[in-house]
Every structure is written in structure tokens, then in C-alpha cells.
Design an enzyme around this catalytic site. Structure first.
Site, short mmCIF file in Angstrom:
data_model
loop_
_atom_site.label_atom_id
_atom_site.label_comp_id
_atom_site.label_asym_id
_atom_site.label_seq_id
_atom_site.Cartn_x
_atom_site.Cartn_y
_atom_site.Cartn_z
N HIS A 182 -7.11 -3.56 9.42
CA HIS A 182 -8.35 -4.25 9.02
C HIS A 182 -9.16 -4.52 10.29
O HIS A 182 -9.72 -5.59 10.46
CB HIS A 182 -8.02 -5.58 8.33
N GLU B 252 0.82 -1.23 0.00
CA GLU B 252 0.00 0.00 0.00
C GLU B 252 0.85 1.27 0.00
O GLU B 252 0.38 2.33 0.41
CB GLU B 252 -0.95 0.00 1.21
N HIS C 299 -2.83 2.00 8.74
CA HIS C 299 -3.90 1.25 8.08
C HIS C 299 -4.12 -0.06 8.83
O HIS C 299 -3.16 -0.75 9.16
CB HIS C 299 -3.50 0.98 6.62
N HIS D 276 -12.57 -3.42 2.79
CA HIS D 276 -11.14 -3.51 3.06
C HIS D 276 -10.80 -3.18 4.53
O HIS D 276 -10.40 -4.07 5.26
CB HIS D 276 -10.39 -2.58 2.09
#
Ligand code: 13P
Length: 237
Positions: A97, A76, A95, A158
Site C-alpha cells: 500500500h 489476498e 503487494h 487500494h
């Protein structure tokens, strides 16, 4: 582009990643983290479980996508680079999940102002970016748009991105957004909750600004808030 140093930031990335796993924001090899450096960014390597990550594993990368390190950068890197490039007010892109944020994201739903704490992400909602495949420029473009005027957004099907000036603030915000997502998912069980009005949210933003809420307040600069006073020393027994 020769940033092999920044030992403190490399250690900060390792510590923050491990903390993300400890507090349940992340698991396995999902998620990634970057910090701005003068020549670009330090970023987590791709597909390396955080338990095994050492400061030397962190990758240095410039904004033209040249990198140095013994691993490839996170898949990413595009959204990390593009967000850092678009936002000179922040240094950290995180980031995850995390479960409840992702539950909303798989329904392509953001978080509305059902609770005043939504304001900690900078606006009256936390948007959900449309789906695009991980690691693509399309995903990065959607993320940059969804973060306009915000420090957090969901990514459709996502996960979650937060931005901050420091690792500590990024972790704090990620936990807050994940908690809001959890509350919203549970609230939805008995119907869509009513939203706070624009006026009510404007008052919340004003109050947060005044109190330096979530920003390590400097209490000398604000008005009628409690002030800490020195504690008298207890006499020894
Ligand atoms: P990386 O291991 O390449 O950072 O990928 C994890 C991830 O969460 C992709 O979105």
C-alpha cells in the site's frame, strides 16, 4: 501437498517483507508476498506484522487452496494464486500500500508514459485496476487483467502489485514504480505532463532490452556498452 521445506524461500519472504518496511514501501500488516514452489506457492500469513514474522510462519498453499502452516494465508491468496497461475514467466508476487502508488490508485489513475522509466513495468503505462473489495475473486480477476503484458499494476482505492522472477527484482521494481508514482503526483501539481510518443517508448523498450536494463545484464551479449576491466592492485603502503 506437503511443502514444509523451502527454507531459503521462507527466509527470502521474511527478509523481503522486512526490507519493504525498512524502505518505506509498507507498514503495519498491509501488503503481502508470495513465491512459487512446485506444489503451488509460499505466501505470507494474514495479519501478522512483518517484524514478528519467522520463516515457519510462512504458509504453503496449493492452487486448489489447500494450505499448511500454523497461520491462515494472506487474505489476498486469490490474486497471488491467479497471477502465478496465469504467468509462468514470474515467481514472485508482491503487494504493497505504498503511499504515492496508492494516492494515484485512490483517484483511479494509472501511470502514463510521462517518464521513460514507465517501460520497466513492461509496457507504455502502468494500469490501475478497477476497485473491488480486498480478498475477493473480483479483485483477483481485475488484477490479472491489469497485469496483461505488464509486471506492475495499481489497484483502485487500494495499492500496488508487482511481479518478478526473484525477490530482489520484485523489490527493485516496487521501489521504481513507487518513485514513478511520486514523480507523477508531483508533476501533476503544475498540470498533466506531456507523454512520450509510441515511437519514443518503442525506442526505450528496445534500448532497455539491448542493455539488459534492470535485468542484471550480461555485458558480453550486448554491443557498445561500457565493460568493466580488472582493477590493478594497489601496492601496500
Ligand atoms: P493480509 O494481512 O491478509 O495479507 O492483508 C493485507 C492486505 O494488504 C490486504 O490487501
Amino acid at each position: 501437498m506437503t511443502d514444509r521445506n523451502h527454507a531459503d524461500l521462507r527466509q527470502g519472504i521474511v527478509d523481503t517483507c522486512k526490507e519493504m518496511n525498512r524502505n518505506g514501501l509498507n507498514q503495519g500488516t498491509s501488503g503481502n508476498l508470495s513465491h512459487r514452489i512446485p506444489s503451488g506457492m509460499l505466501i505470507t500469513p494474514t495479519s501478522l506484522p512483518y517484524e514478528h514474522m519467522r520463516p515457519d510462519d510462512v504458509v504453503a498453499m496449493d492452487f486448489a487452496a489447500n494450505y499448511q502452516g500454523s497461520h491462515r494465508p494472506s487474505s489476498e491468496w486469490r490474486f497471488h494464486r491467479d497471477i502465478l497461475r496465469a504467468r509462468d514467466d514470474i515467481n514472485v508476487v508482491l503487494h504493497t500500500h505504498s503511499t504515492f502508488s496508492t494516492i494515484l490508485a485512490v483517484h483511479e489513475r494509472g501511470i502514463p508514459c510521462f517518464h521513460y522509466m514507465v517501460a520497466v513495468a513492461g509496457g507504455n503505462d502502468i494500469r490501475c485496476a478497477p476497485y473491488a473489495c480486498f480478498g475477493t475473486q473480483a479483485l483477483s480477476d481485475y488484477a490479472v487483467n491489469a497485469l496483461e503484458g505488464r509486471n506492475a499494476c495499481l489497484l483502485g482505492h487500494h495499492g500496488l502489485i508487482v511481479t518478478a522472477q526473484t525477490f530482489e527484482k520484485a523489490l527493485w521494481l516496487a521501489v521504481e514504480v513507487e518513485t514513478l508514482a511520486k514523480m507523477y503526483v508531483h508533476a501533476l501539481a503544475i498540470g498533466e505532463p506531456p507523454r512520450l510518443s509510441e515511437t519514443e517508448m518503442a525506442q526505450v523498450h528496445e534500448q532497455m532490452k539491448r542493455m539488459g536494463y534492470g535485468q542484471a545484464p550480461d555485458l558480453d551479449d550486448v554491443g557498445d556498452v561500457p565493460r568493466p576491466v580488472p582493477q590493478p592492485k594497489l601496492a601496500p603502503h
